[in-house]
Design a protein around this motif. Structure first.
Motif, short mmCIF file in Angstrom:
data_model
loop_
_atom_site.label_atom_id
_atom_site.label_comp_id
_atom_site.label_asym_id
_atom_site.label_seq_id
_atom_site.Cartn_x
_atom_site.Cartn_y
_atom_site.Cartn_z
N GLY A 158 -48.78 67.55 14.13
CA GLY A 158 -47.83 67.60 14.03
C GLY A 158 -46.99 66.45 15.04
N PRO A 159 -45.85 65.93 14.93
CA PRO A 159 -45.27 64.62 15.35
C PRO A 159 -45.51 65.14 16.45
CG PRO A 159 -43.62 65.72 14.63
CD PRO A 159 -44.68 66.78 14.29
N GLU A 160 -46.49 63.44 17.23
CA GLU A 160 -46.00 63.22 19.32
C GLU A 160 -45.34 64.40 19.73
OE1 GLU A 160 -47.48 59.06 21.55
OE2 GLU A 160 -47.43 59.37 19.77
N ALA A 161 -44.52 63.67 19.51
CA ALA A 161 -43.59 64.55 20.58
C ALA A 161 -44.06 65.46 20.54
CB ALA A 161 -42.20 63.94 20.46
N LEU A 162 -43.56 66.59 19.45
CA LEU A 162 -43.74 68.03 19.02
C LEU A 162 -45.00 68.39 19.81
CD1 LEU A 162 -42.56 70.55 18.01
CD2 LEU A 162 -44.05 70.10 15.79
N ILE A 163 -46.78 67.62 19.49
CA ILE A 163 -47.61 68.19 20.36
C ILE A 163 -48.32 68.18 21.67
CG2 ILE A 163 -49.91 67.51 20.10
CD1 ILE A 163 -49.17 68.78 17.47
N THR A 164 -47.40 66.86 22.17
CA THR A 164 -47.46 67.00 23.31
C THR A 164 -46.74 67.95 24.41
OG1 THR A 164 -47.53 64.45 23.21
CG2 THR A 164 -46.85 65.02 25.58
N ALA A 165 -45.63 68.26 23.57
CA ALA A 165 -44.70 69.43 24.58
C ALA A 165 -45.64 70.81 24.13
CB ALA A 165 -43.37 69.45 23.65
N ASN A 166 -46.36 70.84 23.19
CA ASN A 166 -47.00 71.73 22.69
C ASN A 166 -48.31 72.64 23.50
OD1 ASN A 166 -45.55 74.36 21.02
ND2 ASN A 166 -44.62 71.65 20.17
N LEU A 167 -48.64 71.32 23.91
CA LEU A 167 -50.04 71.53 24.78
C LEU A 167 -50.25 72.11 25.38
CD1 LEU A 167 -52.93 69.91 24.96
CD2 LEU A 167 -52.10 67.95 25.76
N PRO A 168 -49.56 72.61 26.47
CA PRO A 168 -49.42 73.85 27.20
C PRO A 168 -49.84 74.63 26.82
CG PRO A 168 -48.12 72.06 28.22
CD PRO A 168 -48.50 71.72 26.68
N LEU A 169 -49.45 74.73 25.89
CA LEU A 169 -49.84 76.64 24.71
C LEU A 169 -50.18 76.52 23.50
CD1 LEU A 169 -47.50 78.74 24.83
CD2 LEU A 169 -46.65 77.88 22.88
N PHE A 170 -50.70 75.82 23.14
CA PHE A 170 -51.97 75.62 22.23
C PHE A 170 -52.86 75.86 23.39
CE2 PHE A 170 -55.57 72.90 20.39
CZ PHE A 170 -55.27 74.35 18.99
#
Length: 203
Positions: free
Chosen positions: A173-185
């Protein structure tokens, strides 16, 4: 939980997994339904919307909503090919899959993008994860169709080495989305528990 930091040499640079440590260590609560993959099961965030899988090799597929409800969302896919045959894992080794994911992401110079890799164990299972940012050459599921480049993108990959069949997770996904969701992933991956021996889909 045992964590081992891995260093990878990519395009002449050295990248140590940990550049996003501050984001990854954020307080993220994982709550949602349990989802079976092979003989294991994972907790899936309630905000992820399940979709119909696009191929039999996909054990599950979800759409992640865009940040703040605007822009482009992301896609999470889990692949499961069944138990090994003759001692060989059908979906390929951890190294092969990580290299394949790196081969889909490029930097501004057109070279493979730098990758951050880590290895750890959860529940006795060896898990390898990779984080990559750059231009993503998204493969289109149409015969003969060329990849579609997506700039300012990110890819999170995880390989869970399971005796009953390796499991592969990919989040793009978009970089900002991936960064924000990294902890959840990361919490989704580490939520792995024994399942009910669910059979893989027919090929």
């Amino acid at each position: 939980m045992l964590w081992i930091t891995a260093v990878m040499f990519i395009a002449g640079g050295v990248v140590v997994f940990g550049a996003h440590q501050e984001v990854r260590d954020a307080d993220v609560t994982l709550s949602g339904p349990s989802f079976p993959v092979g003989n294991l099961k994972f907790t899936i965030p309630s905000k992820w919307r399940i979709e119909m899988v696009e191929s039999p090799a996909r054990g599950g597929q979800w759409r992640v909503p865009p940040l703040h409800g605007e822009g482009e969302g992301g896609e999470v896919v889990v692949f499961y090919f069944g138990p090994p045959i003759g001692g060989t894992q059908i979906g390929g080794t951890t190294k092969e899959n990580i290299e394949a994911w790196i081969g889909t992401m490029f930097n501004a110079e057109g070279h493979p993008a730098a990758a951050e890799i880590k290895h750890h164990e959860t529940g006795g299972l060896k898990i390898s994860q990779v984080v990559i940012f750059g231009t993503y050459n998204r493969v289109v599921s149409l015969p003969g169709a060329p990849p579609v480049p997506k700039s300012n993108y990110g890819l999170l990959g995880a390989v869970i080495e399971n005796p009953q069949g390796t499991i592969y997770w990919r989040f793009t996904g978009p970089e900002a989305l991936i960064t924000a969701n990294l902890p959840l992933f990361n919490k989704v991956i580490d939520s792995v528990l024994p399942g009910q021996g669910v059979k893989p889909q027919e090929k």
